[in-house]
Motif scaffolding. Sequence first.
Motif, short mmCIF file in Angstrom:
data_model
loop_
_atom_site.label_atom_id
_atom_site.label_comp_id
_atom_site.label_asym_id
_atom_site.label_seq_id
_atom_site.Cartn_x
_atom_site.Cartn_y
_atom_site.Cartn_z
N GLU A 174 -6.76 20.45 -12.19
CA GLU A 174 -6.77 19.06 -12.50
C GLU A 174 -8.35 18.91 -13.13
OE1 GLU A 174 -6.08 16.56 -9.18
OE2 GLU A 174 -3.98 17.18 -8.92
N HIS A 175 -9.17 19.90 -12.82
CA HIS A 175 -10.45 19.56 -13.27
C HIS A 175 -10.74 20.69 -14.61
CE1 HIS A 175 -12.11 18.50 -9.14
NE2 HIS A 175 -11.29 17.56 -9.76
N MET B 269 -10.90 24.42 -22.18
CA MET B 269 -10.72 25.10 -20.77
C MET B 269 -11.96 25.57 -19.97
SD MET B 269 -7.54 26.09 -20.60
CE MET B 269 -5.98 25.91 -21.42
N GLU B 270 -12.85 24.30 -20.10
CA GLU B 270 -14.09 24.33 -19.22
C GLU B 270 -13.90 23.47 -18.02
OE1 GLU B 270 -16.49 26.44 -19.48
OE2 GLU B 270 -16.33 27.33 -21.47
N ASP B 271 -14.79 23.61 -17.03
CA ASP B 271 -14.63 22.60 -15.97
C ASP B 271 -15.08 21.28 -16.23
OD1 ASP B 271 -14.60 21.51 -13.51
OD2 ASP B 271 -15.62 23.13 -12.33
N LYS B 272 -14.42 20.24 -16.08
CA LYS B 272 -14.84 18.91 -16.62
C LYS B 272 -15.17 18.15 -15.33
CE LYS B 272 -10.40 16.85 -16.95
NZ LYS B 272 -9.62 15.79 -17.87
N GLY B 273 -15.18 18.76 -14.00
CA GLY B 273 -15.42 17.99 -12.73
C GLY B 273 -14.35 16.95 -12.55
N GLY B 274 -14.90 16.19 -12.27
CA GLY B 274 -13.90 14.66 -11.97
C GLY B 274 -13.92 13.77 -13.19
#
Length: 732
Positions: free
Chosen positions: A4-5, A11-16
């Motif tokens: 979900e993040h 395809m990078e981590d976007k956190g919340g």
Amino acid sequence: MDVEHICLHCMEDKGGEEACPNCGRTTVSGKGPLYLEPGSLLRDKYLVGRVLGHGGFGITYLAFDMDLKVKLAVKEYLPSELATRGEGQTLVSAFAGNKGKFFEHGLEKFLEEARTLAQFENHPTIVTVKDYFRENNTAYFVMPYIEGATLKQFLDRKGGKVSYKAALKIMLPVLDALRAVHKAGLLHRDVSPANIFISREAQVKLLDFGAARQSTGERSRSLSVILKPGYAPAEQYASKGKHGTWSDVYAAAATLYRAITGVTPPEAVERMGEDTLATPSSLGANLPMEAEEAIMQALAVRIEDRISNIEELHNKLTSALVTQSLGPGAASAGDPDNDTMLVDSEVTMVNGSTTQAMTQGPLSHNASVRSQEPLPPDHLPPDHLPPDHLPPDHLPMTAQYSESPDWNEPGQTGAGKYALLAAFCLALVVLVAGMLAFRGASESIARIHDFPDATEGFTIINEADAEVRNGLIHAALFDAHGDEFNAEWAVEHLGFARDLLGQSLEFNPPTEQAVLIQGQMARIKEYQELLSEYMYVDGEAWNLLHDRMMPSAHATEQNLDEMATRLARTDNEHAARAARVAHDMMPRMIQLMERMSWDDNPALRDRLSVELEELEQPLGRLDEHLGDAPERGIYEAALSNLESMTLALGEFLTVDERRTVMRRDEMEPKFWDLFESMDPITMAARERLEQGQGPLMEGRLRLTRLAGLVAAVLGLALAVLCLLMFLRARKA
């Protein structure tokens, strides 16, 4: 990393966060009815993101490996002309009929591409395949995700072309990759700027091995055959073209030619009659003479005139760079194209990310700075010339008006008389030129009435020539792919050509040109009839294979399976074993028949005949051990179906032999005869156009005649004046 993040766009981590801090996106771009829904999982570990590219045969997605936590590119086989996918669905649905069969064949070729790439796992210029699999009624293969741009995009960003050294730096790794491909016994067959990729790290990659195939053996019909105009050699247009390493040599040289000139070479088939390929130096490219000769030789239309292998092309290009002997169009030492920085251009990223400069240090060569030496008198500027080397305009004032008789006024003997003589000769030249122009224009005006409407006739013949070439290209594609659409288009284009040639006869007198046109119309009609007959024979072979042989083979397989299952429940082990052995042989024969529907390799027919002979052994043992068992009826039904299949195979072999003879002995010779026979017609039309172009040209010719008359009168007057002045000066 939680699914979900993960931002499905980069395809990078976007956190919340709702908007990705890396790319700023809140949604995924590039959605479409044929595309997988972003967020889909393939093989329970590949998370699908946005679409990177969509071609005629498939879709490439940005993906994320949930196990290894790395970005990947996933290529999906989905030719839009053969299959579709409902919006919001994952399963691919192939169209019915022949398109469904072509889809299945293309699917096998797609997986074959993955297996081909897997052979070159350790080669730095060939993209590695990490995984391939079937899913969703189609197939996928997984590759590393590389940011960068294709050579085509790179050239477009640089204004269409780059320097020879910059292009060579890009092409040398490609040649090295092709050398490895050829060493493995394969051909690429689709080298072009669109299939060469430059990464952010300035690494060059050779892409798209979907058209690769064995360099030996018979031609196979395949959807993967791709003809890129300008980059495909002439042999790829012919049904029985002699493919080899020289085919990739042509495509690589065409790509280099495009990179340094900004111009795509003309199609190889168009150069067979009259070769219009311009040299790179004539188009403004700055390169060594040896390199230009190597490129032109590699682009030879005839195989026997062409460089035969990549190694030879590589050696000629690199040795030319070392010798640094620049040919026509060479720049001075200060020319930026002569700089040793091979690639000083930025690479535009496919995903719109930042750019990365690609540079290389100076090449080693023997160039050195020579010490300046005194220039000889011929090279000194006027201020540095000694008096005996100065022309009159640079002599001191006193010297210009010395007592020498050669520099006195025109009334004296000396230069004035020679000036009058030169003017007299010039007047005679003007007089003669004016008379010739007057005479030529008068003759052209007279010829106009003998050649009316030449412009219209030339235009129609040019259109007919284009229709003939389009028809022949579709005929070659029909022979390569076996689909009836190309055959129908070929007949249609050739019909248009016949009609246009018939119209052109209205604008041509009954001369030799009209005879040529009538002969070409007869050849087109003959080829149309032959092509229609070939379509009928090809369809007959297809029907025998798919309507009789394969149904009988499937029925025989079912009979043997049922018999083996029933006998397994009895104590007749020998009969059960023989039935199972016979049953297990049937799938191989069915597979051979499926290949025969698109591959005309005679070895397949021979193999099928051998399989049928080997099938007689287990059937004989089955008959021996079966006795009067209740399964005897099923056995008889299997024999009946097998006999039907054998009879259909015999008919198929007869029809296929007829098809092969037609292609080899009739269609191919007439194909090239029809192609080459248009050239004399177009040349004759052009000559006729030059002789007279109707009323539109008459006005220009009358002006030319008037100008010639005026020039002749002025020349005559000037000649008389000069003669009088010369006689007067002589008396003085």
